[in-house]
Design a protein around this motif. Structure first.
Motif, mmCIF file in Angstrom:
data_model
loop_
_atom_site.group_PDB
_atom_site.id
_atom_site.type_symbol
_atom_site.label_atom_id
_atom_site.label_comp_id
_atom_site.label_asym_id
_atom_site.label_seq_id
_atom_site.Cartn_x
_atom_site.Cartn_y
_atom_site.Cartn_z
ATOM 1 N N PHE A 180 38.331 -4.245 14.126
ATOM 2 C CA PHE A 180 39.843 -4.372 14.078
ATOM 3 C C PHE A 180 40.042 -5.876 13.258
ATOM 4 O O PHE A 180 41.271 -6.093 12.699
ATOM 5 N N LEU A 181 39.334 -6.878 13.558
ATOM 6 C CA LEU A 181 39.369 -8.155 12.775
ATOM 7 C C LEU A 181 39.322 -7.916 11.285
ATOM 8 O O LEU A 181 39.847 -8.467 10.581
ATOM 9 N N ALA A 182 38.156 -7.245 10.759
ATOM 10 C CA ALA A 182 38.010 -6.700 9.666
ATOM 11 C C ALA A 182 39.179 -5.919 9.054
ATOM 12 O O ALA A 182 39.580 -6.414 7.865
ATOM 13 N N GLY A 183 39.806 -5.045 9.598
ATOM 14 C CA GLY A 183 40.812 -4.410 9.402
ATOM 15 C C GLY A 183 42.212 -5.493 9.081
ATOM 16 O O GLY A 183 42.938 -5.142 8.069
ATOM 17 N N ALA A 184 42.224 -6.373 9.938
ATOM 18 C CA ALA A 184 43.388 -7.130 9.777
ATOM 19 C C ALA A 184 43.137 -8.143 8.463
ATOM 20 O O ALA A 184 44.009 -8.313 7.733
ATOM 21 N N LEU A 185 41.952 -8.519 8.217
ATOM 22 C CA LEU A 185 41.726 -9.315 7.032
ATOM 23 C C LEU A 185 41.931 -8.356 5.867
ATOM 24 O O LEU A 185 42.291 -9.121 4.844
ATOM 25 N N ALA A 186 41.513 -6.957 5.998
ATOM 26 C CA ALA A 186 41.792 -6.352 4.486
ATOM 27 C C ALA A 186 43.306 -6.380 4.363
ATOM 28 O O ALA A 186 43.686 -6.314 3.111
ATOM 29 N N VAL A 187 44.146 -6.257 5.362
ATOM 30 C CA VAL A 187 45.626 -6.049 5.240
ATOM 31 C C VAL A 187 45.897 -7.274 4.308
ATOM 32 O O VAL A 187 47.052 -7.428 3.579
ATOM 33 N N THR A 188 45.474 -8.588 4.759
ATOM 34 C CA THR A 188 45.919 -9.930 4.347
ATOM 35 C C THR A 188 45.835 -9.728 2.691
ATOM 36 O O THR A 188 46.168 -10.733 2.048
ATOM 37 N N ARG A 189 44.675 -9.105 2.228
ATOM 38 C CA ARG A 189 44.563 -9.192 0.658
ATOM 39 C C ARG A 189 45.354 -8.416 -0.231
ATOM 40 O O ARG A 189 45.186 -8.177 -1.413
ATOM 41 N N LEU A 190 46.418 -7.666 0.428
ATOM 42 C CA LEU A 190 47.351 -6.775 -0.147
ATOM 43 C C LEU A 190 48.298 -7.909 -1.190
ATOM 44 O O LEU A 190 48.405 -8.963 -0.814
#
Length: 400
Positions: A180-190
């Motif tokens: 879930f932490l990795a998922g959150a970090l992925a969204v911040t890269r939009l």
């Protein structure tokens, strides 16, 4: 119709990655949390059922409030917050267990927070997808997301079981939290600018909460689509416990055969999602939606006719895989059609309405299925589920 691919669309790739990571995390956690309850707290069967009930009740109670909350906020912070909340609550379990302070009440709270996070993430990501991807690419985008869902169902829970065997249930929860932490970090890269959210209507809280429902009630095509979806999803909920008894008791499948049957046919859903774009190019969105809804319907009827032995395992596996293949096509087409027909300012609340209706109907259909199985036997109940699935197809909109 013309449908373009999202291949090479950087921001969609980022959103897809974030959703895929979160989805796999959810499926791994679905295995790990009950294992912690049993292995660490020696929970009873009633308590395990209570964890599932709390997750369902959370969805019922929070669908409309969460939908209204997320609608009027930028979606990316909602996505990040949903994943971080799930990450932190899951990490609290091994921390509390190592300190000797873990309680069943804490597990119930974790189940509730995870259900709320899943609801918020799913609704906000569907709304943000339409803002991120052009309408002519939306079907391909939904199909790719759908393929990930089915692949996660095939691999995620199996992976959760394997991890639990290798590093224990508590260690598996840590892996789940990190996902879930990795998922959150992925969204911040939009990178693309996010559109401003719709403004809230002052002094009309109840109307804001129910705006998605009010909109769907005014739209005959979406009203029919929702009714058909509730019946189909309800029939699936009705068939699941009955089919479990049918496979294990009536057909005598071993546990490994049952596990195989629950996992491998999900690949049908994955492959179905991969052909959606080409099928829509050939037949058009509404025609594809309607006929895939019919094609997904009869397969439990074939399962009900399966013989005992290896031949029965083959029949059930092929029928289940075919049902998931056409269900995946119908789901992708349905989600895209709903997004295109829904105004941007109502996307989250309409998505939350779908989650609410599905969750509310499932227990009623499940009880009906178990009652029917007691009266007619498991084969009769599975045949009834197939009939309901076919009936649901008649509600699919035939024209704009």
């Amino acid at each position: 119709m013309s449908t373009l691919t999202v291949k090479g669309h950087r921001d969609f790739g980022v959103l897809w990655t974030g959703r895929a990571i979160s989805q796999f995390g959810s499926d791994v956690g679905a295995v790990a949390l009950p294992l912690v309850a049993v292995g660490v707290l020696d929970a009873s069967a009633f308590q395990i059922g209570l964890l599932a009930a709390i997750a369902a009740a959370t969805t019922l109670l929070l669908s409309f409030p969460v939908g209204a909350f997320a609608e009027h906020r930028r979606k990316r912070p909602v996505l990040v917050a949903a994943d971080l909340a799930r990450c932190l609550t899951l990490l609290s379990v091994p921390v509390a267990a190592l300190a000797g302070a873990l309680t069943f009440a804490q597990l119930c709270a974790v189940a509730a927070v995870n259900a709320a996070g899943q609801l918020a993430f799913a609704a906000a990501s569907q709304a943000h997808l339409k803002a991120l991807v052009d309408g002519d690419r939306l079907l391909d985008a939904n199909a790719r997301l759908e393929s990930t869902t089915w692949l996660s169902l095939t691999v995620g829970r199996s992976l959760g079981g394997v991890l639990a065997g290798l590093i224990g249930a508590l260690g598996t929860l840590v892996v789940d939290a990190v996902s879930f932490l990795a998922g959150a970090l992925a969204v911040t890269r939009l990178r693309a600018p996010e559109p401003a959210p719709p403004e809230r209507t002052a002094g009309r809280r109840r109307a804001e909460l129910l705006a998605g429902l009010a909109f769907v009630r005014r739209e005959p095509a979406l009203r029919r689509l929702l009714a058909g979806w509730v019946i189909y999803a309800g029939a699936s909920a009705m068939a699941f416990p009955v089919s479990t008894v049918f496979y294990l008791r009536d057909l005598g499948f071993t546990p490994w055969q049952y596990g195989l049957l629950m996992g491998v046919p999900s690949l049908g859903g994955f492959f179905g999602a991969r052909v959606v774009r080409a099928a829509a190019e050939r037949w058009g969105m509404l025609r594809l939606l309607r006929w895939s809804a019919f094609a997904r319907g009869p397969w439990y009827g074939l399962i009900a006719l399966a013989p005992v032995g290896v031949a029965g395992l083959v029949v059930c596996g092929l029928a289940f895989g075919a049902m998931l293949f056409f269900s995946s096509i119908a789901n992708s087409a349905q989600g895209t059609y709903r997004q295109l027909r829904t105004p941007d300012g109502l996307q989250v609340r309409v998505a939350a309405l779908w989650a609410f209706a599905t969750t509310a109907a499932a227990p009623l259909f499940t009880l009906a299925g178990t009652g029917l199985a007691a009266l007619t036997g498991t084969r009769g109940a599975l045949g009834a589920a197939a009939a309901l699935m076919l009936a649901a197809a008649f509600l699919s909109p035939a024209r704009e």
